[in-house]
Design a protein around this motif. Structure first.
Motif, PDB file in Angstrom:
ATOM      1  N   VAL A 113       0.663  -1.364   0.016  1.00  0.00           N
ATOM      2  CA  VAL A 113      -0.164   0.063   0.035  1.00  0.00           C
ATOM      3  C   VAL A 113       0.857   1.127  -0.016  1.00  0.00           C
ATOM      4  O   VAL A 113       0.712   2.257  -0.758  1.00  0.00           O
ATOM      5  CB  VAL A 113      -0.860   0.115   1.322  1.00  0.00           C
ATOM      6  CG1 VAL A 113      -1.649   1.472   1.357  1.00  0.00           C
ATOM      7  CG2 VAL A 113      -2.039  -1.148   1.006  1.00  0.00           C
ATOM      8  N   ILE A 114       1.867   1.293   0.816  1.00  0.00           N
ATOM      9  CA  ILE A 114       2.765   2.163   0.739  1.00  0.00           C
ATOM     10  C   ILE A 114       3.618   2.512  -0.421  1.00  0.00           C
ATOM     11  O   ILE A 114       3.826   3.652  -0.930  1.00  0.00           O
ATOM     12  CB  ILE A 114       3.888   2.268   2.073  1.00  0.00           C
ATOM     13  CG1 ILE A 114       3.180   2.292   3.359  1.00  0.00           C
ATOM     14  CG2 ILE A 114       4.767   3.491   2.008  1.00  0.00           C
ATOM     15  CD1 ILE A 114       3.905   2.035   4.566  1.00  0.00           C
ATOM     16  N   ASP A 115       4.021   1.568  -1.024  1.00  0.00           N
ATOM     17  CA  ASP A 115       4.471   1.628  -2.466  1.00  0.00           C
ATOM     18  C   ASP A 115       3.670   2.000  -3.247  1.00  0.00           C
ATOM     19  O   ASP A 115       4.164   2.935  -4.436  1.00  0.00           O
ATOM     20  CB  ASP A 115       5.015  -0.011  -2.721  1.00  0.00           C
ATOM     21  CG  ASP A 115       6.061  -0.548  -2.278  1.00  0.00           C
ATOM     22  OD1 ASP A 115       7.049   0.253  -1.383  1.00  0.00           O
ATOM     23  OD2 ASP A 115       6.164  -1.545  -2.289  1.00  0.00           O
ATOM     24  N   HIS A 116       2.366   1.662  -3.475  1.00  0.00           N
ATOM     25  CA  HIS A 116       1.486   2.233  -4.297  1.00  0.00           C
ATOM     26  C   HIS A 116       1.159   3.473  -4.359  1.00  0.00           C
ATOM     27  O   HIS A 116       1.031   4.474  -5.229  1.00  0.00           O
ATOM     28  CB  HIS A 116       0.107   1.279  -4.092  1.00  0.00           C
ATOM     29  CG  HIS A 116      -0.999   1.740  -5.101  1.00  0.00           C
ATOM     30  ND1 HIS A 116      -0.842   1.730  -6.593  1.00  0.00           N
ATOM     31  CD2 HIS A 116      -2.308   2.090  -4.888  1.00  0.00           C
ATOM     32  CE1 HIS A 116      -2.114   2.134  -7.194  1.00  0.00           C
ATOM     33  NE2 HIS A 116      -2.821   2.435  -6.216  1.00  0.00           N
ATOM     34  N   ILE A 117       0.924   4.365  -3.030  1.00  0.00           N
ATOM     35  CA  ILE A 117       0.900   5.646  -2.703  1.00  0.00           C
ATOM     36  C   ILE A 117       1.811   6.299  -3.333  1.00  0.00           C
ATOM     37  O   ILE A 117       1.953   7.525  -3.943  1.00  0.00           O
ATOM     38  CB  ILE A 117       0.266   6.136  -1.314  1.00  0.00           C
ATOM     39  CG1 ILE A 117      -0.997   5.166  -1.246  1.00  0.00           C
ATOM     40  CG2 ILE A 117      -0.068   7.382  -1.219  1.00  0.00           C
ATOM     41  CD1 ILE A 117      -1.530   5.331   0.197  1.00  0.00           C
ATOM     42  N   THR A 118       3.244   6.057  -2.597  1.00  0.00           N
ATOM     43  CA  THR A 118       4.309   6.629  -3.115  1.00  0.00           C
ATOM     44  C   THR A 118       5.016   6.552  -4.299  1.00  0.00           C
ATOM     45  O   THR A 118       5.610   7.583  -4.957  1.00  0.00           O
ATOM     46  CB  THR A 118       5.496   6.233  -2.167  1.00  0.00           C
ATOM     47  OG1 THR A 118       5.637   4.835  -2.353  1.00  0.00           O
ATOM     48  CG2 THR A 118       5.018   6.538  -0.503  1.00  0.00           C
ATOM     49  N   ALA A 119       4.377   5.751  -5.271  1.00  0.00           N
ATOM     50  CA  ALA A 119       4.782   5.790  -6.694  1.00  0.00           C
ATOM     51  C   ALA A 119       3.924   6.658  -7.520  1.00  0.00           C
ATOM     52  O   ALA A 119       4.191   6.672  -8.802  1.00  0.00           O
ATOM     53  CB  ALA A 119       4.817   4.297  -7.058  1.00  0.00           C
ATOM     54  N   ASN A 120       2.802   7.165  -6.852  1.00  0.00           N
ATOM     55  CA  ASN A 120       1.960   7.876  -7.847  1.00  0.00           C
ATOM     56  C   ASN A 120       1.602   9.109  -7.101  1.00  0.00           C
ATOM     57  O   ASN A 120       0.723   9.509  -6.226  1.00  0.00           O
ATOM     58  CB  ASN A 120       0.560   7.042  -7.986  1.00  0.00           C
ATOM     59  CG  ASN A 120       0.621   5.810  -8.527  1.00  0.00           C
ATOM     60  OD1 ASN A 120       0.536   5.816  -9.932  1.00  0.00           O
ATOM     61  ND2 ASN A 120       0.702   4.673  -8.010  1.00  0.00           N
ATOM     62  N   LEU A 121       2.446  10.164  -7.639  1.00  0.00           N
ATOM     63  CA  LEU A 121       2.319  11.321  -7.019  1.00  0.00           C
ATOM     64  C   LEU A 121       1.838  12.561  -7.906  1.00  0.00           C
ATOM     65  O   LEU A 121       1.573  12.120  -9.254  1.00  0.00           O
ATOM     66  CB  LEU A 121       3.732  12.073  -7.001  1.00  0.00           C
ATOM     67  CG  LEU A 121       4.741  11.281  -5.951  1.00  0.00           C
ATOM     68  CD1 LEU A 121       6.041  12.085  -5.711  1.00  0.00           C
ATOM     69  CD2 LEU A 121       4.149  11.125  -4.710  1.00  0.00           C
ATOM     70  N   ALA A 122       1.140  13.612  -7.416  1.00  0.00           N
ATOM     71  CA  ALA A 122       0.413  14.521  -8.326  1.00  0.00           C
ATOM     72  C   ALA A 122       1.360  15.248  -9.097  1.00  0.00           C
ATOM     73  O   ALA A 122       2.624  15.274  -8.791  1.00  0.00           O
ATOM     74  CB  ALA A 122      -0.477  15.382  -7.368  1.00  0.00           C
TER      75      ALA A 122
END
Length: 622
Positions: A305-314
């Motif tokens: 989950v942390i990987d998924h969020i940190t890999a997708n930045l605005a």
């Protein structure tokens, strides 16, 4: 003692006592004999009905505020703060304003509420000359009490009558809720009150401390111990909220799993905020628990989950606001197009810093932290304000109002401790200095995305976390004093008594205790467990100040939060490891004594986080 004339200018030694019918119209006071003993710290009101036939009536006791020019200031803990709503706030809930009452905008120059809406049943009023506090038990032999203010006075009503209309969670007023007591000939009641004369400085904490010390019921007996709470919530978060493709923690999961597919978009909420109501804080808690108990499935899920969020930045280099199954990454819950909310982004970055401190071999996590912090350094203004809302594409600060940016202080302080960049500490100090005005004035607001500029318990949590985090790396007495002031304000939202629910309600049947729970806000009147986020900070504050009030508050909240954790499938009709988001303790959003029949990832994850924190503090009697 005969009832004094209501129009007479009375002081604290002679409150006004009157009686009213069901609709609030006055009744002849000659039918009652009244004695008011005021030569003690808690005056006792003794009332006997002298009539010869039963009568429905309500007693009202008023105390005048000191006369002064200018608008008064009000406080009902957990319910009303000053005017209670910024004029620019788009969320509609009760607000004080001179002029006639307006149901459509929920504004009025006088308000009265049922006492179970208040975290402590006391009403404060101040003018520029001084103030008054008036306390009554939430429930007396006359029924559920009421608290009110307006027209230069504060009052209690026995039983309650809400004025001028009631707020039940809708963006407009409804017909006032009220109760009366049927008096029988010769019937007598004794009611204890609390009465304080106050300075004009809006100070309230000494009163609340006195009430807490005098009236606190026995401690809550939690359903589960810390180890079991951690075990159950880790399972619940992984089983009911984790989805592997893509790796997310969905925000809500229905108790009734047979209805999930049938209800479509009204079933499980297939969305994930990056923090706040889902996301990185709870993925970090699951990862942390998994490491402690050697459960690789939990470790893998939290990491993913942390990987998924940190890999997708605005586009601006910060986290996004929300992931949706049908849309992907989008903005925060804001009516402003493209808006990303400061507190949500700061909290996501803060817990990424904590995850990185525990597991440094994640370059993508580090890059995301640095990218978020570079952005916030670039937008901080000369006064130290980080802003509250940012455009996802341009990075323009869309709102400078409120204190939603305060959590960046904690994030920058902990990032400085981890990464050693002096710019982070400099920006944290400037931000802490700017937001100090909100803390000292009691005007914190804006932390949750869904209530705009409303004051909330979450604003208090953010302030405590931020000033303690800064004090760790910069032990300046200013930051400790602000942490203490913020904690005192935060604790105005914390329930100091147990509500008496109707005996056939779910909460009554399970002997649910409200002591130690927090009301979310004057706008969202339900009890929740988000205060578990600062369990460690409150115990640390207690050690730093030598004041056990804060550790006691942390213990009470964690005991409160360890109720209604589903111990097995079917426990209160939930599934194992589920935790509800809302306990309905008053007439707002749902009937008092009921719960919202869904599990929320933040409620499960917050209890897991706090249990893991508390297990590292074995000297505290949790």
């Amino acid at each position: 003692m005969r009832p004094p004339d209501r129009a007479r200018d009375l002081d604290l030694r002679a409150p006004t006592v009157s009686f009213e019918a069901t609709d609030g119209s006055p009744l002849d006071p000659a039918s009652w004999q009244i004695e008011l003993a005021t030569d003690q710290s808690r005056p006792e009101l003794q009332v006997q009905y002298l009539g010869t036939a039963p009568i429905d009536a309500r007693l009202r006791l008023e105390v005048l505020l000191p006369a002064a020019v200018g608008e008064p200031h009000w406080l009902i803990p957990g319910l009303f703060y000053g005017a209670n709503r910024d004029p620019g706030c788009v969320r509609i809930y009760p607000r004080y304003a001179p002029g006639p009452p307006d149901s459509a905008s929920l504004t009025s120059d006088h308000w009265a509420f049922r006492a179970d809406r208040a975290a402590t049943p006391v009403v404060f009023g101040w003018t520029s000359s001084g103030g008054v506090a008036l306390e009554v038990d939430a429930t007396t032999s006359l029924g559920l009490s009421g608290l009110g203010f307006g027209a230069g006075r504060v009052w209690v009503s026995l039983p309650y009558r809400e004025e001028p209309f009631s707020y039940v969670g809708r963006p407009h007023g409804v017909e006032p809720l009220a109760e009366v007591h049927r008096w029988q000939p010769g019937e007598r009641h004794d009611v204890r009150l609390g009465l304080w004369q106050l300075a004009a400085d809006h100070s309230y904490d000494h009163v609340l401390r006195e009430i807490r010390a005098r009236t606190a019921p026995p401690p809550v007996e939690p359903w589960v111990d810390l180890e079991e709470a951690a075990e159950l919530t880790a399972y619940g978060l992984w089983k009911w909220h984790y989805r592997a493709d893509p790796p997310v923690l969905i925000e809500t999961a229905l108790f009734d799993r047979e209805l999930v597919g049938d209800l479509g978009q009204h079933g499980d909420r297939l969305a994930m905020h990056v923090a706040w109501v889902s996301g990185i804080p709870y993925a970090y808690a699951l990862l942390r628990h998994g490491r402690r108990v050697a459960n690789q499935e939990y470790v893998d899920a939290g990491t993913a989950v942390i990987d998924h969020i940190t890999a997708n930045l605005a586009p601006i280099g910060t986290f996004w606001g929300v992931w949706y199954a049908e849309h992907g990454w989008r903005q925060s819950w804001s009516p402003v197009d493209g808006g990303l909310h400061a507190r949500t982004l700061a909290e996501a970055t803060l817990f990424t810093v904590r995850a990185l401190a525990a597991e440094p071999d994640h370059p993508a996590w580090r890059n995301a932290v640095v990218s978020n912090l570079e952005f916030v350094l670039s937008v901080q203004d000369a006064e130290g304000n980080f802003g509250s809302l940012y455009h996802q594409d341009s990075g323009k600060v869309l709102s400078w109002s409120g204190a939603a940016g305060l959590t960046w202080v904690a994030t920058l302080a902990e990032a400085y401790q981890l990464l050693g960049d002096d710019r982070y500490l400099t920006a944290a100090r400037r931000g802490a200095t700017y937001y100090a005005g909100f803390v000292n004035d009691g005007t914190l607001c804006g932390a949750p995305e869904d209530v705009d500029l409303a004051p909330t318990s979450e604003d208090g949590y953010a302030a405590v976390i931020s000033y303690i985090a800064l004090h760790r790396v910069d032990p300046d007495p200013r930051w400790l004093a602000l942490a203490r002031t913020a904690a005192d304000w935060m604790l105005t939202f914390r329930y100091t008594y147990d509500i008496q629910f109707e005996p056939h309600t779910l909460l009554a049947k399970y002997d649910f205790r409200t002591l130690g729970g927090d009301t979310a806000s004057p706008s969202n009147q339900h009890l929740h467990n988000y205060g578990l986020i600062c369990t460690t900070e409150l115990t640390e504050l207690a050690k730093l100040t030598g004041d056990d009030t804060y550790a006691t508050a942390a213990v009470r909240h964690l005991r409160f939060g360890r109720q209604f954790v589903a111990r097995h499938d079917g426990d209160f009709n939930a599934r194992r490891g589920m935790v509800t988001e809302r306990y309905f303790h008053t007439e707002c959003f749902g009937p008092p004594g009921s719960i919202l029949t869904l599990s929320h990832s933040w409620c499960v994850g917050m209890l897991l986080l706090a249990a893991e924190d508390a297990l590292q503090l074995p000297t505290v009697d949790w």
